[in-house]
Design a protein around this motif. Structure first.
Motif, short mmCIF file in Angstrom:
data_model
loop_
_atom_site.label_atom_id
_atom_site.label_comp_id
_atom_site.label_asym_id
_atom_site.label_seq_id
_atom_site.Cartn_x
_atom_site.Cartn_y
_atom_site.Cartn_z
N PRO A 21 21.99 40.10 33.48
CA PRO A 21 23.34 39.97 34.08
C PRO A 21 23.78 41.23 34.84
O PRO A 21 24.45 41.12 35.88
CB PRO A 21 24.26 39.73 32.88
N LEU A 22 23.40 42.40 34.37
CA LEU A 22 23.75 43.62 35.10
C LEU A 22 23.08 43.67 36.46
O LEU A 22 23.70 44.04 37.47
CB LEU A 22 23.39 44.86 34.28
N TYR A 23 21.81 43.28 36.51
CA TYR A 23 21.08 43.25 37.78
C TYR A 23 21.71 42.24 38.73
O TYR A 23 21.88 42.51 39.92
CB TYR A 23 19.62 42.93 37.53
N ALA A 24 22.08 41.07 38.20
CA ALA A 24 22.72 40.04 39.03
C ALA A 24 24.06 40.54 39.55
O ALA A 24 24.40 40.31 40.71
CB ALA A 24 22.89 38.76 38.23
N ALA A 25 24.84 41.20 38.71
CA ALA A 25 26.13 41.73 39.15
C ALA A 25 25.93 42.80 40.21
O ALA A 25 26.69 42.86 41.20
CB ALA A 25 26.90 42.29 37.96
N PHE A 26 24.93 43.64 40.05
CA PHE A 26 24.62 44.68 41.03
C PHE A 26 24.26 44.07 42.38
O PHE A 26 24.63 44.57 43.43
CB PHE A 26 23.48 45.56 40.51
N ARG A 27 23.54 42.94 42.34
CA ARG A 27 23.14 42.25 43.57
C ARG A 27 24.24 41.33 44.09
O ARG A 27 24.04 40.60 45.04
CB ARG A 27 21.87 41.43 43.33
N LYS A 28 25.39 41.33 43.41
CA LYS A 28 26.56 40.51 43.77
C LYS A 28 26.26 39.01 43.70
O LYS A 28 26.71 38.23 44.54
CB LYS A 28 27.10 40.92 45.12
N ILE A 29 25.50 38.62 42.72
CA ILE A 29 25.19 37.22 42.47
C ILE A 29 26.22 36.70 41.48
O ILE A 29 26.41 37.31 40.42
CB ILE A 29 23.77 37.05 41.91
N PRO A 30 26.89 35.59 41.78
CA PRO A 30 27.87 35.04 40.83
C PRO A 30 27.15 34.46 39.61
O PRO A 30 26.65 33.34 39.64
CB PRO A 30 28.60 33.97 41.63
N VAL A 31 27.11 35.21 38.54
CA VAL A 31 26.30 34.88 37.38
C VAL A 31 26.74 33.56 36.74
O VAL A 31 25.93 32.66 36.51
CB VAL A 31 26.33 36.03 36.34
#
Length: 177
Positions: A21-31
């Motif tokens: 989830p941190l990587y997704a948030a960093f990539r601005k992906i709506p988790v």
């Protein structure tokens, strides 16, 4: 070596649960939205593969109920004993590519009888993690997208299960035996 394996087994899953989830948030992906979309697609896929799963389960139960699996195990036991593979885990090696629930039940049986820290329990647990339910995977994945001819996928999958089984046994014997 044993301490390294123990440390990895304790921290690897929690680290992945935090990292993804941190990587997704960093990539601005709506988790959350991605999760919900995936869940919707998963439900549709589950409905589509039910006929394939029913057919596979019937075939597996016929194989086990007919005594064919037990006959194969009895025929292979002398060879397995000659190369050092404990005969107790041989049925697990045959069940694992066929059925996840059946192989898990057999692993549970082995752990209850021999203990989780016994060599048999460790080998059985490692086999569970080192091999896959090949026929189930082919049924689910190929059935979900409509592939009727699997070409080499079955051969490669079963060969991979064999390699995983043998590697699990010999690595456990080397590390714990």
């Amino acid at each position: 070596m044993y301490d390294l394996v123990t440390a990895l087994s304790i921290w690897l899953i929690p680290a992945l649960i935090v990292f993804i989830p941190l990587y997704a948030a960093f990539r601005k992906i709506p988790v959350y939205e991605s999760f919900v979309d995936g869940a919707k697609g998963g439900f549709d896929t589950a409905i589509a593969i039910i006929p394939h799963l029913v057919g596979m389960m019937v075939a597996i139960n016929m194989f086990r109920a007919s005594g064919a699996m037990e006959l194969m195990v009895q025929g292979l036991q002398p060879l397995m004993a000659a190369i050092g593979i404990p005969s107790e885990v041989l049925p697990l090696g045959m069940l694992r590519p066929l059925t996840g629930a059946g192989s898990l039940a057999y692993t549970t049986h082995l752990i209850e009888n021999y203990g989780p820290d016994s060599i048999i329990g460790r080998i059985a647990s490692t086999i569970q993690g080192s091999t896959d339910t090949t026929l189930y995977v082919l049924t689910v994945y190929f059935g979900a997208i409509g592939i009727r001819r699997s070409r080499y996928a079955l051969k490669v999958g079963l060969f991979s299960d064999l390699v995983g089984f043998v590697a699990a046994v010999f690595i456990c014997l080397y590390i714990f035996g």
